[in-house]
Design a protein around this motif. Structure first.
Motif, PDB file in Angstrom:
ATOM      1  N   GLU A 120       0.826  -1.256   0.131  1.00 38.98           N
ATOM      2  CA  GLU A 120       0.108   0.063   0.131  1.00 38.98           C
ATOM      3  C   GLU A 120       0.908   1.210   0.111  1.00 38.98           C
ATOM      4  O   GLU A 120       1.911   1.586   0.768  1.00 38.98           O
ATOM      5  N   ILE A 121       0.541   2.204  -0.776  1.00 43.18           N
ATOM      6  CA  ILE A 121       1.150   3.246  -0.993  1.00 43.18           C
ATOM      7  C   ILE A 121       0.986   4.366   0.037  1.00 43.18           C
ATOM      8  O   ILE A 121      -0.296   4.849   0.208  1.00 43.18           O
ATOM      9  N   VAL A 122       2.150   4.790   0.889  1.00 40.70           N
ATOM     10  CA  VAL A 122       1.671   6.041   1.804  1.00 40.70           C
ATOM     11  C   VAL A 122       2.478   7.260   0.917  1.00 40.70           C
ATOM     12  O   VAL A 122       3.575   7.021   0.748  1.00 40.70           O
ATOM     13  N   PHE A 123       1.623   8.245   0.668  1.00 36.10           N
ATOM     14  CA  PHE A 123       2.070   9.407   0.113  1.00 36.10           C
ATOM     15  C   PHE A 123       2.371  10.721   1.133  1.00 36.10           C
ATOM     16  O   PHE A 123       1.617  10.843   1.983  1.00 36.10           O
ATOM     17  N   ILE A 124       3.574  11.198   1.087  1.00 38.97           N
ATOM     18  CA  ILE A 124       4.188  12.342   1.928  1.00 38.97           C
ATOM     19  C   ILE A 124       4.003  13.512   1.100  1.00 38.97           C
ATOM     20  O   ILE A 124       4.611  13.656   0.269  1.00 38.97           O
ATOM     21  N   ASN A 137       0.531  -0.960   8.860  1.00 39.73           N
ATOM     22  CA  ASN A 137       0.878  -2.189   9.099  1.00 39.73           C
ATOM     23  C   ASN A 137       0.865  -2.714   7.451  1.00 39.73           C
ATOM     24  O   ASN A 137       0.736  -2.327   6.850  1.00 39.73           O
ATOM     25  N   GLY A 138       1.748  -3.886   7.768  1.00 41.19           N
ATOM     26  CA  GLY A 138       2.000  -4.782   6.497  1.00 41.19           C
ATOM     27  C   GLY A 138       2.802  -4.057   5.585  1.00 41.19           C
ATOM     28  O   GLY A 138       3.863  -3.078   6.017  1.00 41.19           O
ATOM     29  N   ASN A 139       2.877  -4.341   4.260  1.00 43.30           N
ATOM     30  CA  ASN A 139       3.676  -3.772   3.445  1.00 43.30           C
ATOM     31  C   ASN A 139       3.511  -2.651   2.862  1.00 43.30           C
ATOM     32  O   ASN A 139       2.346  -2.120   2.011  1.00 43.30           O
ATOM     33  N   ILE A 140       4.177  -1.465   3.227  1.00 42.12           N
ATOM     34  CA  ILE A 140       4.074   0.023   2.833  1.00 42.12           C
ATOM     35  C   ILE A 140       5.005   0.437   1.807  1.00 42.12           C
ATOM     36  O   ILE A 140       6.109  -0.068   1.882  1.00 42.12           O
ATOM     37  N   ILE A 141       4.622   1.119   0.918  1.00 40.31           N
ATOM     38  CA  ILE A 141       5.415   1.769  -0.249  1.00 40.31           C
ATOM     39  C   ILE A 141       5.435   3.089   0.138  1.00 40.31           C
ATOM     40  O   ILE A 141       4.285   3.715   0.124  1.00 40.31           O
ATOM     41  N   ILE A 142       6.481   3.857   0.258  1.00 40.08           N
ATOM     42  CA  ILE A 142       6.443   5.340   0.505  1.00 40.08           C
ATOM     43  C   ILE A 142       6.869   6.228  -0.770  1.00 40.08           C
ATOM     44  O   ILE A 142       7.799   5.773  -1.466  1.00 40.08           O
ATOM     45  N   GLU A 143       5.987   7.040  -1.046  1.00 41.44           N
ATOM     46  CA  GLU A 143       6.231   8.114  -2.139  1.00 41.44           C
ATOM     47  C   GLU A 143       6.229   9.380  -1.654  1.00 41.44           C
ATOM     48  O   GLU A 143       5.418   9.696  -0.691  1.00 41.44           O
ATOM     49  N   GLY A 144       7.170  10.301  -2.226  1.00 45.06           N
ATOM     50  CA  GLY A 144       7.333  11.445  -1.726  1.00 45.06           C
ATOM     51  C   GLY A 144       8.418  11.651  -0.581  1.00 45.06           C
ATOM     52  O   GLY A 144       9.122  10.814  -0.434  1.00 45.06           O
TER      53      GLY A 144
END
Ligand SMILES: [Zn+2]
Ligand SMILES: [Zn+2]
Length: 420
Positions: free
Chosen positions: A325-329, A361-368
């Motif tokens: 899941e993408i977490v956007f900053i 939680n789990g697999n996070i993908i970080i963008e920004g």
């Protein structure tokens, strides 16, 4: 300017297909390791003679399909058209028969054959396979067949069919060859390939697609098997039955390589047309010796990743492929950009368990974060990326030791404590 394209018969792998290939690799590796097969990575090119010697001079691969070239010192090399020959070469070169208590190996990688490109068939393609060296017993054959079908089942391919045959040993096969030569000689209008191969390699006529309809009541190998080969074949079948593995005997199954002895098999799927195999293999009791080693009876299989993925896709394998899941900053006030950048790195490394503390939680993908975009265009980008959550750095909140987490699906926002 010239416009360059990928060479005919090759393709770029990206997007969903790249993810699917990664998942296939993961699932099959897991299965190989469960069976205690050890990975061997061999070079992509080898001495051309390794392949002509092992695969056989009068096979399609050697006659028409190999990429052969000379290097700058005039060494004659070939891009590998399959994996077994290289693995056997490595086995002999590193004396695996002395160092490995059980000779079980797997490989995975690109192979090269100059074939007419068609659906699921490329000139550069991926194969993975397993080889069980040094075990003459039928249980090695059964384990190889089961491992192959377990992988296909783990990929969700439901309609697989195992085709099984025995090609006998060098002594009983001679009788079969003789019978075949007599049989085929009585047919007048054989295609050009068949006429050429009749003397050298009559078994190959059995899988000729042009002449198939003319061949009625062809002699079968079963009638010619010597008693050892017959027992071996029966035991393979009994073991498969004991594992509740369904198969059918296919008398015309000969495989396109010369090195097979006794058991040969193919696993096909109606999802991609039942003519071509997803996976194929067999026993090769003389190959190691043929290539300069000891007598090491062996059995193995290879599966073609492109065709396997075609079948898997029809069975829903591509649904829900993602990396996480993408977490956007996002940064509302550019003066906080450095804080946001530092935060994204803390989140990436989960420093002080920050990801867990914030509920990621789990697999996070970080963008920004991005420092050259308005907040509005940052949100747009987050949406296009399919971000599930956006972390927003805003001046008022940050001055109070907080950041905002926005759920991109429900649009809910909440403030959480964050000390940088
Ligand atoms: Zn035999
Ligand atoms: Zn033919």
């Amino acid at each position: 300017m010239a416009v360059y394209k990928a060479p005919r018969g090759t393709h770029d792998i990206f997007g969903q297909l790249a993810l699917a290939l990664e998942k296939l690799d993961m699932i099959s590796r897991k299965m190989f390791k469960k069976h205690n097969f050890k990975e061997v990575k061999t070079p992509i090119f080898e001495d051309v003679n390794l392949f002509t010697r092992s695969i056989g001079e009068s096979t399609d691969i050697v006659e028409k399909e190999m990429y052969v070239f000379e290097d700058r010192k005039g060494r004659k090399l070939a891009l590998r058209p399959e994996g077994t020959a290289s693995l056997v070469r490595a086995y002999i070169e590193h004396n695996f028969n002395q160092t490995e208590p059980v000779g079980k190996f797997f490989y995975s990688g690109e192979m090269f054959r100059y074939e007419r490109p068609q659906a699921g068939r490329y000139r550069q393609f991926s194969q993975m396979g397993a080889e069980y060296l040094g075990n003459p017993s039928p249980n090695a054959d059964a384990e190889i067949i089961l491992a192959a079908s377990e992988i296909l089942k783990a990929l969700g391919i439901k309609d697989i069919k195992i085709h099984l045959n025995s090609l006998g040993c060098s002594s009983c096969r001679a009788g079969f060859r003789q019978k075949l030569v007599e049989y085929f000689s009585s047919i007048d209008d054989l295609c050009e390939d068949c006429r050429r191969r009749l003397e050298k390699n009559p078994l190959r006529l059995l899988d000729c697609k042009i002449d198939a309809a003319k061949f009625q009541n062809v002699p079968t190998m079963q009638e010619c098997l010597c008693s050892d080969c017959k027992t071996h074949f029966e035991q393979v079948q009994n073991l498969l039955k004991s594992a509740e593995c369904e198969y059918e005997i296919n008398h015309k199954l000969v495989r396109g390589l010369d090195y097979y002895t006794r058991t040969v098999f193919e696993i096909r799927s109606a999802s991609v047309g039942s003519q071509d195999a997803l996976c194929a293999g067999g026993r090769y009791d003389n190959l190691v010796e043929e290539l300069g080693g000891m007598k090491v009876p062996s059995v193995g299989f290879a599966l073609g990743c492109e065709r396997v993925l075609m079948a898997a896709e029809k069975n829903g394998f591509f649904n829900g492929l993602n990396d996480g899941e993408i977490v956007f900053i996002a940064v509302a006030d550019q003066e906080l950009f450095y804080h946001a950048f530092a935060f994204s790195n803390k989140l990436l490394t989960n420093k002080d368990n920050i990801a867990d503390a914030l509920g990621f939680n789990g697999n996070i993908i970080i963008e920004g974060p991005f420092n050259d975009k308005s907040l509005k265009s940052q949100f747009k980008l987050a949406d296009r990326l399919g971000a599930k959550k956006t972390v927003i750095f805003g001046k008022n909140e940050f001055d109070n030791g907080k950041i905002v987490i926005k759920d991109m699906v429900t649009k809910e926002q909440k403030e959480v404590l964050y000390k940088n």
